[in-house]
Design an enzyme around this catalytic site. Structure first.
Site, PDB file in Angstrom:
ATOM      1  N   ASP A 204      -7.681   8.466   0.188  1.00 51.13           N
ATOM      2  CA  ASP A 204      -8.308   7.506   1.093  1.00 51.13           C
ATOM      3  C   ASP A 204      -7.842   7.638   2.731  1.00 51.13           C
ATOM      4  O   ASP A 204      -8.600   6.937   3.285  1.00 51.13           O
ATOM      5  CB  ASP A 204      -7.762   6.065   0.585  1.00 51.13           C
ATOM      6  CG  ASP A 204      -8.466   5.366  -0.447  1.00 51.13           C
ATOM      7  OD1 ASP A 204      -9.441   5.618  -0.926  1.00 51.13           O
ATOM      8  OD2 ASP A 204      -7.970   4.490  -0.905  1.00 51.13           O
TER       9      ASP A 204
ATOM     10  N   SER B 258      -7.888   1.031   3.447  1.00 49.28           N
ATOM     11  CA  SER B 258      -8.356   0.541   2.083  1.00 49.28           C
ATOM     12  C   SER B 258      -9.499  -0.301   2.125  1.00 49.28           C
ATOM     13  O   SER B 258      -9.649  -1.017   3.237  1.00 49.28           O
ATOM     14  CB  SER B 258      -6.922  -0.227   1.657  1.00 49.28           C
ATOM     15  OG  SER B 258      -7.537  -0.746   0.450  1.00 49.28           O
TER      16      SER B 258
ATOM     17  N   THR C  24      -4.386  -0.735  -6.965  1.00 54.88           N
ATOM     18  CA  THR C  24      -5.014   0.449  -7.301  1.00 54.88           C
ATOM     19  C   THR C  24      -4.228   1.511  -7.529  1.00 54.88           C
ATOM     20  O   THR C  24      -3.113   1.604  -7.211  1.00 54.88           O
ATOM     21  CB  THR C  24      -6.145   0.670  -5.937  1.00 54.88           C
ATOM     22  OG1 THR C  24      -6.803   1.703  -6.349  1.00 54.88           O
ATOM     23  CG2 THR C  24      -5.061   0.892  -4.924  1.00 54.88           C
TER      24      THR C  24
ATOM     25  N   GLY D  60     -14.006   0.734  -4.886  1.00 54.36           N
ATOM     26  CA  GLY D  60     -13.974   1.392  -3.684  1.00 54.36           C
ATOM     27  C   GLY D  60     -14.729   0.489  -2.501  1.00 54.36           C
ATOM     28  O   GLY D  60     -14.421  -0.743  -2.652  1.00 54.36           O
TER      29      GLY D  60
ATOM     30  N   ASN E 205      -6.323   4.163  -7.117  1.00 54.69           N
ATOM     31  CA  ASN E 205      -7.464   4.740  -6.462  1.00 54.69           C
ATOM     32  C   ASN E 205      -8.429   5.279  -7.570  1.00 54.69           C
ATOM     33  O   ASN E 205      -9.437   4.649  -7.864  1.00 54.69           O
ATOM     34  CB  ASN E 205      -7.145   6.119  -5.495  1.00 54.69           C
ATOM     35  CG  ASN E 205      -8.186   6.385  -4.698  1.00 54.69           C
ATOM     36  OD1 ASN E 205      -9.100   5.249  -4.647  1.00 54.69           O
ATOM     37  ND2 ASN E 205      -8.203   7.361  -4.108  1.00 54.69           N
TER      38      ASN E 205
ATOM     39  N   ARG F   4       0.965  -1.350   0.095  1.00 56.35           N
ATOM     40  CA  ARG F   4      -0.056  -0.090  -0.056  1.00 56.35           C
ATOM     41  C   ARG F   4       1.044   1.236   0.123  1.00 56.35           C
ATOM     42  O   ARG F   4       1.861   1.212   0.576  1.00 56.35           O
ATOM     43  CB  ARG F   4      -0.743  -0.262   1.317  1.00 56.35           C
ATOM     44  CG  ARG F   4      -1.903   1.125   1.445  1.00 56.35           C
ATOM     45  CD  ARG F   4      -3.174   0.966   0.534  1.00 56.35           C
ATOM     46  NE  ARG F   4      -4.176   1.917   0.895  1.00 56.35           N
ATOM     47  CZ  ARG F   4      -5.258   2.258   0.243  1.00 56.35           C
ATOM     48  NH1 ARG F   4      -5.233   1.791  -1.268  1.00 56.35           N
ATOM     49  NH2 ARG F   4      -6.107   3.134   0.534  1.00 56.35           N
TER      50      ARG F   4
ATOM     51  N   THR G 245      -9.158   0.700  -9.898  1.00 57.40           N
ATOM     52  CA  THR G 245      -8.423  -0.619  -9.183  1.00 57.40           C
ATOM     53  C   THR G 245      -8.706  -1.710 -10.009  1.00 57.40           C
ATOM     54  O   THR G 245      -9.303  -1.883 -11.038  1.00 57.40           O
ATOM     55  CB  THR G 245      -9.216  -0.722  -7.701  1.00 57.40           C
ATOM     56  OG1 THR G 245      -9.156   0.366  -6.893  1.00 57.40           O
ATOM     57  CG2 THR G 245      -8.624  -2.086  -7.024  1.00 57.40           C
TER      58      THR G 245
END
Ligand code: DON
Length: 604
Positions: free
Chosen positions: A456, A485, A432, A508, A434, A128, A414
């Site tokens: 996020d 996430s 992702t 999402g 986003n 991430r 994503t």
């Protein structure tokens, strides 16, 4: 820096957590639940094994479900040439960054979960993105009050977090790969150099960017390269041919030189420059310092009818939410006598479980390296039973009854891939950037689009993010911290340790509910992966207090009956996530890519 959660916040939230469970244990609510075990109770639900396995599983040696046909085919190419599931997943991930550049890529991040049936071992990877240095909790509030650009956490340099995908690709390779990295990145480079045809979904992403540029004219400058290179200045349609030779060079360099090409030199310099040109904080040092981490997956024994759920721990919220939704639904289905058809009653309890899981997400979930996330408590079977007891069979509870605490567009930014190899090692990997085309900032030198993952975080306390999610102060931005996430790469293992399903999604918050409904379809309703994915879905994220629904949901889920229980539905239907799943049987594998994004699975 004001960080209330690090002192009193922990205690406050634990108290609140106690209240969540206690609320469900009141005699009144228990009475209602006891009253819902009506005529259906005597019906024996077919054990999944009786229904699963009746449909053909076309592949015995390996299977890949990605959200683009070229990517799935590349995965099979790698498996056929002797690569294992992780090799294939690396190659597919890199290829998706080329053919779905608005969904994922080297400028983004992701989570991977792996399980090997041979050794019984499970592994997870956290790639991430992190907040760059020089960020503080009220960064976006302060930026707005000092006249900064509108929606700065979504578009332009300020939205960019330190990318994690490249580190993730190399960590996955170093720990589990078998073929050389140059071999794994070569197919993606080939497609980037030779070109490929845009499909309908790609054309939709171009339209989405056109609308953003019209709505926020300041983004026209920051999106200049993306608009020209990937959108043909708006001329790209389904069938248009696209190439990205700069990205091809980058992939080849990474294959030949390894991570050092990412950590210093022209690639990080170009990326940092691109982000900083529109005010971002990304630095070459932050790119060099970033590390993906290996971690123990969240493993929930007996998550659902004896199945073990192997999934992603925080900073994903998806794993915990899935554990809670499976746990609540198992209890409620048992109470209801294991109904064996989809109907309004089962859809009602699924929606109520979604609300509860998303309310808890809003309050308690964040990066555990920075906040005391109570993962064990949130996944404790007793606690989850208490949550199930809050669900009332005969009415929809309003969001504010579920929690009076904090509150909580499309599926473009994503991409999820699922892979299994002949040794029955399974990989679920969600990546992702986003939003669609991420921050819209691209680097012409490396051909990479940078993410907008900063959105996020809880950027404006009390207001929703791009997906309408309200989140807590525990998720405020801080340097080095990873934003919460919804990505939920997951694997279901039966009580004999056999892999039964691999799944995950984009969309999402709809990732969580899409993954949940697909896995329920495969593991409870005995559907094929293709059927489970095609089934019209519902989504509730606690707030806004409305059910989102897909066309076709009316008859499958009995939406009129649900309305009579008090569920409020959104005005129009819309897509709820894009799921890629593989159903696994003794006889072989059935991969399925979601038709909602035009993907096609492959196998051999
Ligand atoms: O990590 C998350 O939850 C989001 N960045 C996912 C965004 C997403 O799925 C966008 N659409 N596909």
């Amino acid at each position: 820096m004001n960080r209330p959660h690090q002192t009193h916040g922990l205690l406050d939230r634990r108290d609140a957590l106690g209240r969540f469970a206690l609320a469900g244990a009141t005699p009144l609510l228990l009475g209602v639940i006891n009253g819902c075990t009506g005529p259906g109770r005597s019906r024996e639900h077919r054990h999944p094994d009786e229904v699963i396995g009746t449909a053909p599983t076309p592949y015995r040696n390996g299977a890949v479900a990605a959200d683009h046909p070229i990517a799935s085919a590349i995965g099979v190419e790698i498996l056929e040439s002797g690569g294992n599931a992780v090799d294939a997943a690396i190659a597919v991930n890199a290829a998706l960054g080329v053919v779905r550049p608005y969904s994922c890529g080297l400028g983004g991040g992701g989570f991977m979960v792996m399980y090997s049936e041979g050794t019984g071992s499970a592994w997870a990877m956290n790639a991430r993105e992190t907040a760059p240095p020089g960020i503080w909790e009220s960064y976006y509030v302060d930026l707005r009050s000092s006249g900064g650009p509108e929606q700065a956490s979504r578009y332009g340099g300020h939205a960019v977090a330190v990318p994690g995908t490249v580190n993730g690709l190399f960590l996955a390779h170093a720990t589990h790969g078998s073929l050389p990295m140059s071999r794994l990145l070569a197919p993606a480079a080939r497609v980037a150099r030779q070109g490929f045809e845009a499909d309908e979904h790609f054309a939709g992403a171009v339209e989405s960017l056109r609308r953003t540029r019209e709505r926020l004219p300041w983004t026209c400058t920051v999106s200049g390269w993306v608009w020209e290179r990937w959108c043909g200045n708006g001329s790209v349609r389904a069938g248009s041919r696209l190439q990205n030779p700069a990205l091809a060079n980058t992939l080849e360099r990474l294959g030949e030189e390894g991570l050092s090409a990412w950590r210093s030199g022209s690639i990080p310099e170009g990326l940092a420059r691109a982000a900083r040109n529109s005010g971002g904080k990304l630095t070459t040092g932050a790119i060099a310092d970033y590390r993906a981490s290996a971690c123990t997956p969240l493993q929930i024994e007996n998550a659902f009818r004896g199945d073990r759920l192997v999934t992603m721990p925080p900073p994903s919220s998806g794993g915990i939410a899935l554990a809670q939704m499976f746990g609540m639904n198992e209890r409620l289905l048992r109470e209801a006598g294991w109904p064996d058809t989809r109907d309004a009653r089962t859809s009602h309890q699924m929606i109520e479980a979604m609300k509860i899981a998303f309310a808890l997400r809003a309050e308690y979930l964040a990066d555990p390296d920075f906040a005391p996330v109570p993962t064990r408590r949130l996944t404790d079977p007793e606690f989850i039973r208490g949550l199930a007891d809050q669900v009332e069979s005969n009415r929809a509870r309003a969001a504010k009854e579920v929690s009076d605490g904090l509150q909580l567009p499309d599926d473009g930014g994503t991409s999820h891939l699922s892979v299994i190899d002949r040794d029955r090692t399974a990989v679920a990997w969600t990546s992702t950037i986003n939003g669609t085309f991420g921050s819209l900032v691209g680097d012409p030198g490396s051909g990479i689009i940078l993410n907008n993952e900063m959105d996020d975080f809880t950027t404006f306390p009390g207001s929703g993010n791009l997906f309408g999610l309200r989140q807590s102060d525990w998720n405020a931005p801080e340097p080095g911290k990873r934003p919460l996430s919804s990505m939920s790469p997951s694997i279901m293992i039966d009580s004999d340790g056999r892999i039964r399903a691999i799944a995950g999604a984009s969309g999402g918050p709809r990732i969580i509910n899409g993954t949940f409904q697909a896995l329920m379809g495969i593991r409870y309703w005995g559907e094929t992966a293709a059927e489970a994915i095609a089934m019209p879905r519902l989504h509730h994220q606690w707030l806004p207090d409305r059910v989102a629904w897909e066309a076709g949901a009316e008859s499958i889920h009995g939406t009129e009956s649900l309305k009579s229980l008090g569920h409020e539905f959104e005005d129009g239907s819309r897509g709820i996530g894009v799921v890629q799943a593989i159903r696994v049987e003794e006889s072989g594998f059935e991969p399925s890519s979601d038709p909602r994004k035009g993907g096609r699975a492959a196998g051999y």
